[in-house]
Scaffold this active site. Structure first.
Site, short mmCIF file in Angstrom:
data_model
loop_
_atom_site.label_atom_id
_atom_site.label_comp_id
_atom_site.label_asym_id
_atom_site.label_seq_id
_atom_site.Cartn_x
_atom_site.Cartn_y
_atom_site.Cartn_z
CE LYS A 38 0.96 1.08 4.60
NZ LYS A 38 1.71 2.32 4.81
CG ASP A 53 -0.71 0.12 8.42
OD1 ASP A 53 -1.65 1.18 8.74
OD2 ASP A 53 0.16 0.40 7.89
#
Length: 284
Positions: A14, A140
């Protein structure tokens, strides 16, 4: 299914397209806002379900991947505990993402482990339940389980789906490890960026509030950013050390990659608002 190898489960990277720190709570956690987008560059995991509850991990990087090992095995153990599943697994990790680079490698591996084993063990937990388990492993992890580009706020756990432009990115990987804990404890870290609302999100001024501090502490990050800014709008992702520049066309990014100095490493990847893990799950 006990002897069948389920191959090629992606654990995508990401990028934090921005990271704004809005304040610090009484419990020490930071209030932040960030925009997560996936890229089509991944680790890959293979799984073989076993009839005993034992868990075994193999990787292509040996002891160097210890942090990721821990998260993968902890994810599998947590899923066993929450679901009551008596099965186990043998897991193979093909590690391609840099460790500690701010692109989510360890968190993504843990998320893919939860999603894959929830399917392969037939434990049938909802995505929301998996995300709650993932949050125990790292802030996350739920983003990767959710599988959609997201605006996150709070301590990072409140997610809203968004659809930023899917640019091509040149991601550069400085050869330094940045301690997230040290950055967030540093008194020089800005902690007063005004909050954006979802309506003004795409028109707001994007920056990474950790970038100046990390660049000051790690000259290699500063050098890499300075080089990349010659060619494209560029920022650091997460607390670093990886930095990225955005390009309209793949060839533009490849042309800049070809100019990369010999002491730098990088890769070209496409932004993705739906993760490769989410796409894999949809095919089952």
């Amino acid at each position: 299914m006990s002897n069948k190898l389920s191959q090629g489960w992606p654990a995508p990277a990401k990028l934090n397209l921005f990271l704004h720190i809005n304040g610090r709570r009484a419990d020490g956690y930071h209030e932040l806002q960030t925009l997560f987008q996936f890229i089509d560059y991944c680790d890959y995991l293979d799984f073989k379900v076993t009839d005993t509850s034992s868990l075994k991990l193999h990787s292509n990087m040996g002891a160097a991947v210890a942090d990721s090992d821990n998260l993968i095995l902890r994810a599998a153990k947590l899923l066993q505990q929450v679901s009551g599943c008596a099965k186990g697994a043998e897991i193979w990790l093909d590690k391609r993402l840099p460790m500690g680079g701010g692109i989510g490698g360890g968190s993504s591996d843990a998320a893919t482990t939860l999603v894959a084993l929830n399917h392969l063990w037939n434990t049938q937990l909802s995505k929301d339940k998996l995300m709650a388990i993932g949050l125990q492993l790292g802030a996350d992890v739920p983003v990767f389980i959710n599988g959609l580009a997201a605006f996150a706020e709070g301590v990072g756990e409140e997610l809203q789906a968004v659809f930023p432009t899917e640019y091509w990115y040149l991601v550069l990987i400085p050869n330094v490890h940045v301690s997230t804990a040290e950055i967030f404890q540093d008194p020089e870290l800005p902690r007063d960026t005004p909050k954006l609302d979802i309506a003004s999100l795409m028109n707001g001024s994007w920056q990474n509030d950790c970038q100046s501090l990390v660049a000051k502490r790690h000259p290699q990050v500063a050098k890499t950013l300075l080089w990349l800014l010659e060619y494209a709008p560029s920022r650091m992702t997460g607390t670093g050390a990886c930095v990225f520049g955005e390009f309209e066309q793949q060839q533009q990014a490849l042309d800049v990659l070809a100019k990369l100095p010999s002491d730098m490493t990088g890769l070209v990847a496409k932004g993705a608002n739906t993760s490769s893990l989410e796409l894999r799950l949809a095919q089952l």
